[in-house]
Design an enzyme around this catalytic site. Structure first.
Site, PDB file in Angstrom:
ATOM      1  N   ARG A  41       0.821  -1.218   0.000  1.00  0.00           N
ATOM      2  CA  ARG A  41       0.000   0.000   0.000  1.00  0.00           C
ATOM      3  C   ARG A  41       0.853   1.265   0.000  1.00  0.00           C
ATOM      4  NH1 ARG A  41      -2.124  -3.636  -1.330  1.00  0.00           N
ATOM      5  NH2 ARG A  41      -4.023  -4.653  -0.581  1.00  0.00           N
TER       6      ARG A  41
ATOM      7  N   SER B  42     -10.462   0.095   3.839  1.00  0.00           N
ATOM      8  CA  SER B  42      -9.680  -0.347   4.991  1.00  0.00           C
ATOM      9  C   SER B  42      -8.934   0.826   5.610  1.00  0.00           C
ATOM     10  CB  SER B  42      -8.675  -1.426   4.560  1.00  0.00           C
ATOM     11  OG  SER B  42      -9.348  -2.569   4.089  1.00  0.00           O
TER      12      SER B  42
ATOM     13  N   GLU C 242      -3.872   3.106   6.530  1.00  0.00           N
ATOM     14  CA  GLU C 242      -3.865   3.009   5.066  1.00  0.00           C
ATOM     15  C   GLU C 242      -4.505   4.239   4.461  1.00  0.00           C
ATOM     16  OE1 GLU C 242      -5.979   0.057   1.836  1.00  0.00           O
ATOM     17  OE2 GLU C 242      -4.866  -0.858   3.485  1.00  0.00           O
TER      18      GLU C 242
END
Length: 293
Positions: free
Chosen positions: A167, A216, A286
């Site tokens: 990520r 998320s 994230e």
């Protein structure tokens, strides 16, 4: 606001709630939707010459906007949506919908974007955060990226010149994505479409799409699941103000209707501190918070 060379839409005092999948945020002083990459470059140069704060967003699907709003110019890339398909490749601008590109690739019998069918962001945002799901990541199909650099220049990076992680991508905060080239492999069209439908159904079953959210919230720590840790710590269904840890998926924070950015930030901090105290794991976010400063 009048800027020579800009024909795209310009609006003043825009609610950031309308630009965020979380439906959170104050007022953006100016929002501009450039119609092409040339206008994006013009905006960047004009803002820096006039010492006006400027930032680029896509569909706002992985962002938390501040309650205080944002001064200067917020640039939205969604009108940069041109694409050129070839037999096994694609050249697309940064504002293209990633989910729609995945669907189109499947319809053409191209392997590689099945994981992205349910991801709501843009291609540019996906590259910047190396978006992924179901075992796939955008870096796996990326060939090259054309960007606007920090000094206002335009440069093309081959994939091997970019560092990717879980990520994350080395271009984040250092360049604006203008367009990218993706490389695919030909596969069985019906099998690709079946896999995408299965991935989409899994997302719908597991994620709280009925309430505003930003996907998320935390990255999965090595060898573990952020959602599992949060649930084990007892946070599922709990909240602060209008922000709640989803009863459906513990790694999602949903907006019950009146959540503020401060509600979300306070909830994130409380979860991080509790998970650290109970399991010795410091969860990393994230989602990206855009500071008002």
């Amino acid at each position: 606001m009048q800027i020579n060379g800009i024909e795209g839409r310009i609006e003043q005092n825009v609610s950031l709630r309308t630009l965020s999948t979380w439906k959170i945020g104050g007022i953006a002083e100016w929002v501009i939707w450039p119609k092409d990459s040339a206008e994006l470059e013009t905006l960047w140069c004009w803002a820096h010459e006039n010492q006006i704060p400027i930032r680029l967003i896509g569909r706002g699907s992985n962002l938390l906007f501040p309650d205080e709003g944002l001064k200067g110019i917020t640039v939205v890339s969604t009108a940069l949506n041109r694409e050129i398909w070839k037999e096994c490749s694609l050249k697309a601008e940064a504002g293209c919908s990633l989910a729609r590109l995945a669907q189109e690739a499947g319809e053409r019998g191209m392997n590689g974007l099945e994981f992205a069918r349910g991801i709501p962001g843009t291609l540019g945002g996906a590259i910047v955060m190396n978006a992924g799901a179901h075992g796939g990541e955008i870096q796996n199909v990326l060939r090259s990226v054309k960007v606007l650099t920090e000094d206002g220049g335009v440069r093309t990076f081959d994939k091997k010149e970019i560092a990717f992680g879980y990520r994350e991508c080395s271009l984040r905060g250092k360049a604006w994505i203008l367009e990218a080239k993706l490389q695919f492999e030909l596969g069985n069209k019906e099998e690709i479409k079946r896999q995408m439908a299965e991935n989409l159904e899994k997302r719908r079953a597991a994620q709280p799409s009925e309430l505003p959210n930003a996907g998320s919230v935390f990255r999965n720590p090595p060898g573990d699941s952020a959602g599992r840790l949060i649930e084990q710590a007892g946070w599922k269904g709990k909240g602060i103000g209008g922000a709640q840890v989803s009863p459906k998926h513990a790694n999602f924070i949903v907006n019950l209707g009146n959540a503020t950015a401060q509600d979300v930030l306070s909830l994130i901090e409380a979860i991080q501190n509790d998970v650290l105290a109970k399991f010795g794991v410091r969860l990393q976010t994230e989602v990206h918070y855009i500071s008002p400063a």
